[in-house]
Motif scaffolding. Structure first.
Motif, short mmCIF file in Angstrom:
data_model
loop_
_atom_site.label_atom_id
_atom_site.label_comp_id
_atom_site.label_asym_id
_atom_site.label_seq_id
_atom_site.Cartn_x
_atom_site.Cartn_y
_atom_site.Cartn_z
N SER A 168 0.83 -1.20 0.00
CA SER A 168 0.00 0.00 0.00
C SER A 168 0.87 1.25 0.00
N VAL A 170 1.47 5.26 1.51
CA VAL A 170 1.19 6.15 2.63
C VAL A 170 1.71 7.53 2.29
N SER A 184 -5.67 10.45 9.31
CA SER A 184 -5.63 9.84 7.98
C SER A 184 -5.94 10.92 6.97
N ALA A 246 4.56 1.34 1.53
CA ALA A 246 4.68 0.93 2.93
C ALA A 246 5.88 0.01 3.14
N PRO A 263 -1.88 7.29 6.87
CA PRO A 263 -2.54 6.39 5.92
C PRO A 263 -3.48 7.15 5.00
N GLN A 303 0.61 -3.00 4.88
CA GLN A 303 -0.55 -2.12 5.06
C GLN A 303 -0.19 -1.02 6.05
#
Length: 303
Positions: A168, A170, A184, A246, A263, A303
């Motif tokens: 993922s 970020v 977030s 990530a 995130p 993640q």
């Protein structure tokens, strides 16, 4: 019965075509220059044709020589496939394996998975080459590499691929940046700030934009980095914000920078996968390698 060229002679010719220098070609073939020159002369005598134009300043191939080089590469690759097929019939994942990997994966994933790979397959000799995706795909297709580890999707219809994990994205920014105040971040908010990305040619750039549903950087366009490390330093110097995989963050790429991550609530991820030639005699081994890597906790999904 017609006498045919030897693989050694063809290898000498291909090496000369690649290096355009007798000494360098001989070194690449682990032969002396006189041995290489004699082998090429034998090849020309055998074929009854001049393949190389020899001058004091440079080396050129004749048109016939260039055509024979193209065919010789196919012959040599076929011979390599024969040897690999015989080797593959024995122990799984043993012997030499030429693995290409992109710079935004190699330094962050390989240190985590290689110890387990060496323990599971001690007879495997892994040769690594780090390059951008386009070059890796071309090298796999040409037979210079056996397999590539890269981010997917990537257009390579001539190769087979297998996804082995996900990674993922970020947000990375200075702690005093307005977006750092949020727990977030919505990807739509990124367009309001200077977004720094990798330069053209790095698939991470396209994957990050696609994951965050962005058409392209807005105010940060023109400020591009050649590596993730450089990108992080640019953000640390207050030039903007960026999107990081990530995988890199968990490997400590932000150490000592003071940067923070947040995130992205609506962002997707990039897939990590392997690519190989469908015609490779070791494709069953590569599938086993993919299964092994998928089973590793370090690649199950960042993640």
């Amino acid at each position: 019965m017609r006498i045919l060229p030897t693989l050694r002679q063809l290898r000498y010719l291909v090496a000369l075509a690649e290096h355009r220098h007798f000494g360098h070609a001989a070194e690449a073939c682990l032969a002396t220059q006189s041995t290489l020159s004699a082998g090429l002369q034998e090849l020309e005598n055998l074929l009854g044709a001049t393949l190389v134009e020899r001058t004091k300043r440079k080396v050129m191939l004749t048109p016939l020589g260039e055509e024979i080089v193209a065919r010789a590469r196919i012959v040599l690759k076929g011979a390599e496939d024969i040897a690999e097929l015989a080797a593959a019939s024995g122990q799984i994942l043993s012997g030499a394996l030429r693995l290409g990997v992109i710079p935004t994966i190699g330094p962050y994933l390989l240190p985590r998975v290689l110890p387990a790979l060496r323990q599971a397959f001690p007879a495997l000799k892994l040769y690594l080459r780090e390059e951008q995706s386009a070059r890796l795909v071309a090298r796999v297709g040409a037979g210079d590499l056996d397999i590539a580890l890269l981010a997917l999707p990537y257009p390579a219809p001539e190769l087979e691929s297998r996804v082995i994990g996900t990674d993922s994205f970020v947000l990375a920014c200075p702690p005093d940046h307005p977006l750092a105040a949020n727990s977030s971040v919505d990807s739509a908010q990124l367009a309001e700030h200077d977004l720094l990305l990798m330069e053209e040619g790095h698939c991470l750039r396209d994957h990050a934009l696609a994951a965050c549903h962005l058409p392209g950087p807005s105010r940060g366009d023109g400020i591009l980095a050649t590596s993730l490390t450089t990108l992080v330093q640019m953000v640390a110097n207050g030039l903007g914000i960026t999107l990081l995989p990530a995988m890199a963050v968990s490997s400590g790429i932000l150490a000592g920078t003071g940067l923070v991550t947040r995130p992205l609530v609506d962002a997707g991820s990039r897939s990590i996968g392997l690519m190989w030639r469908p015609s490779s005699p070791r494709k069953a081994e590569f599938a086993k390698l993919a299964e092994f890597l998928m089973a590793q906790d370090q690649i199950a999904g960042y993640q």
